[in-house]
Design a protein around this motif. Structure first.
Motif, PDB file in Angstrom:
ATOM      1  N   LEU A   1      20.877   1.147   6.386  1.00 29.04           N
ATOM      2  CA  LEU A   1      20.889   2.158   5.328  1.00 29.04           C
ATOM      3  C   LEU A   1      19.619   2.079   4.485  1.00 29.04           C
ATOM      4  O   LEU A   1      19.079   3.108   4.054  1.00 29.04           O
ATOM      5  N   ARG A   2      19.138   0.862   4.258  1.00 27.82           N
ATOM      6  CA  ARG A   2      17.863   0.696   3.536  1.00 27.82           C
ATOM      7  C   ARG A   2      16.729   1.359   4.299  1.00 27.82           C
ATOM      8  O   ARG A   2      15.906   2.078   3.716  1.00 27.82           O
ATOM      9  N   ASN A   3      16.678   1.129   5.604  1.00 24.37           N
ATOM     10  CA  ASN A   3      15.634   1.737   6.421  1.00 24.37           C
ATOM     11  C   ASN A   3      15.697   3.254   6.354  1.00 24.37           C
ATOM     12  O   ASN A   3      14.671   3.925   6.163  1.00 24.37           O
ATOM     13  N   TRP A   4      16.890   3.816   6.485  1.00 18.87           N
ATOM     14  CA  TRP A   4      17.031   5.267   6.413  1.00 18.87           C
ATOM     15  C   TRP A   4      16.547   5.812   5.064  1.00 18.87           C
ATOM     16  O   TRP A   4      15.846   6.825   5.007  1.00 18.87           O
ATOM     17  N   GLY A   5      16.944   5.140   3.986  1.00 17.76           N
ATOM     18  CA  GLY A   5      16.546   5.610   2.667  1.00 17.76           C
ATOM     19  C   GLY A   5      15.038   5.572   2.459  1.00 17.76           C
ATOM     20  O   GLY A   5      14.444   6.519   1.923  1.00 17.76           O
ATOM     21  N   LEU A   6      14.394   4.485   2.894  1.00 16.93           N
ATOM     22  CA  LEU A   6      12.949   4.355   2.730  1.00 16.93           C
ATOM     23  C   LEU A   6      12.199   5.365   3.597  1.00 16.93           C
ATOM     24  O   LEU A   6      11.188   5.946   3.165  1.00 16.93           O
ATOM     25  N   VAL A   7      12.678   5.579   4.819  1.00 19.26           N
ATOM     26  CA  VAL A   7      12.022   6.557   5.699  1.00 19.26           C
ATOM     27  C   VAL A   7      12.194   7.972   5.139  1.00 19.26           C
ATOM     28  O   VAL A   7      11.246   8.771   5.160  1.00 19.26           O
ATOM     29  N   PHE A   8      13.385   8.287   4.632  1.00 17.44           N
ATOM     30  CA  PHE A   8      13.595   9.599   3.997  1.00 17.44           C
ATOM     31  C   PHE A   8      12.599   9.788   2.859  1.00 17.44           C
ATOM     32  O   PHE A   8      11.942  10.839   2.754  1.00 17.44           O
ATOM     33  N   LEU A   9      12.464   8.790   1.997  1.00 16.45           N
ATOM     34  CA  LEU A   9      11.551   8.895   0.863  1.00 16.45           C
ATOM     35  C   LEU A   9      10.115   9.081   1.330  1.00 16.45           C
ATOM     36  O   LEU A   9       9.386   9.954   0.822  1.00 16.45           O
ATOM     37  N   GLY A  10       9.689   8.287   2.296  1.00 11.71           N
ATOM     38  CA  GLY A  10       8.322   8.421   2.782  1.00 11.71           C
ATOM     39  C   GLY A  10       8.056   9.764   3.437  1.00 11.71           C
ATOM     40  O   GLY A  10       7.014  10.393   3.189  1.00 11.71           O
ATOM     41  N   ASN A  11       8.972  10.219   4.281  1.00 18.77           N
ATOM     42  CA  ASN A  11       8.829  11.540   4.910  1.00 18.77           C
ATOM     43  C   ASN A  11       8.715  12.635   3.851  1.00 18.77           C
ATOM     44  O   ASN A  11       7.892  13.552   3.967  1.00 18.77           O
ATOM     45  N   LEU A  12       9.541  12.528   2.802  1.00 18.50           N
ATOM     46  CA  LEU A  12       9.516  13.530   1.728  1.00 18.50           C
ATOM     47  C   LEU A  12       8.172  13.519   1.009  1.00 18.50           C
ATOM     48  O   LEU A  12       7.590  14.584   0.749  1.00 18.50           O
ATOM     49  N   ILE A  13       7.654  12.338   0.689  1.00 19.16           N
ATOM     50  CA  ILE A  13       6.365  12.248   0.006  1.00 19.16           C
ATOM     51  C   ILE A  13       5.264  12.896   0.852  1.00 19.16           C
ATOM     52  O   ILE A  13       4.458  13.694   0.351  1.00 19.16           O
TER      53      ILE A  13
END
Length: 312
Positions: free
Chosen positions: A102-114
């Motif tokens: 879940l941590r990985n998903w959250g960080l990847v979502f944030l990076g993709n959004l940025i």
């Protein structure tokens, strides 16, 4: 093309998924930011080609350039980790826990959004000469996409929401097939071919990709499209993310894993033979199952990087 047999493919997928949860937060966000930015540029390119030539198929054929480049450079999209990391979790790889996933998903979502929003801002400046003129024809096309894929769904209520979700499912069925395609060959040309085909299909069919939408809809808002941020979140991004998760796991990751995972013979069973999963790939050569030598598994680093001419 150095075709990788399905049983070995699953080993590579689980190893790659396991490696992704081991990166620091900063490295994960950086990898995801670059992926979101490159995919956003590819989307802008494809819409430009479609608008200026009047040939949507041509835009769809060229869009996979960005997808292929970001994966060859080892960057991460949310749609890809939705498929790879759960396989590592199911396979009980070291360090792959539910919180880590879940941590990985959250960080990847944030990076993709940025990355996607940064490119949206840059392209909005490009389409309007620094917001000093009306958007160009391509900018207007992007604005219309944003309007049609938010308010357009909302007009149909529950049926529109169901359609949006299904388009998200179908999208990551194809996109995750492209992600897996990077592992199907040990040659660069083989990887490119396997990634290109399903991604072209998703883009031409108008399926909903959460990361592409992180570019298209903020671009539309910056260019004055007639929908709101809440319209975007409720009537596109959130259902699309859920659909992408379901599509990648249900139609790509889990079928591959349970059909081809490597099974161990029962410990201590006299005369136990290797399972069909182990022997299945080499069986085409005519070698008896019991004579098949153990296959060396790729390391996490080898499985992670398709750009190094060999495995990803």
């Amino acid at each position: 093309m150095s075709y990788v047999q399905p049983v070995d493919l699953v080993d590579r997928l689980t190893a790659a998924g396991a490696s992704k949860v081991k990166y620091s937060a900063g490295a994960t966000i950086l990898r995801a930011t670059m992926a979101g930015a490159i995919l956003a540029l590819a989307a802008a390119f494809a819409v430009s080609v479609s608008t200026q030539t009047g040939q949507p198929l041509l835009g769809a054929m060229l869009f996979p350039v960005g997808f292929i480049m970001l994966y060859l450079m080892g960057f991460d999209l949310l749609t890809g980790v939705f498929t790879l990391v759960p396989l590592a979790w199911i396979a009980k790889k070291d360090g792959v826990t539910l919180p880590a996933m879940l941590r990985n998903w959250g960080l990847v979502f944030l990076g993709n959004l940025i990355g996607a929003v940064a490119v949206a801002l840059l392209m909005a400046i490009y389409f309007t000469y620094g917001f000093s003129t009306e958007p160009s024809a391509v900018g207007q096309a992007i604005s219309e996409i944003g309007h049609g894929r938010t308010v357009g769904y909302a007009e149909y209520g529950a049926a529109g929401m169901l359609t949006l979700f299904v388009r998200g499912v179908l999208c990551n069925w194809m996109v995750s097939t492209g992600v897996v395609g990077a592992f199907m060959s040990d040659s660069i040309l083989g990887k490119i071919a396997c990634m290109w085909m399903p991604v072209m299909l998703f883009f031409y069919m108008g399926f909903e990709h959460s990361i592409v939408n992180m570019f298209l809809f903020p671009s539309g808002l910056l260019l004055g499209a007639d929908f709101t941020l809440m319209d975007y979140l409720l009537w596109n991004e959130i259902p699309t993310v859920v659909g992408n998760l379901v599509g990648g796991l249900t139609f790509v990751g889990l079928p591959l894993y349970f059909a081809h995972r490597r099974k161990q013979a029962s410990a201590g069973a006299p005369g136990a033979l290797p399972s069909a999963d182990v022997a299945g790939a080499p069986a085409a050569t005519g070698a008896p199952a019991a004579d098949v030598p153990a296959l060396a598994l790729p390391s996490a680093a080898e499985a992670e990087a398709p750009l190094v001419g060999a495995t990803r």
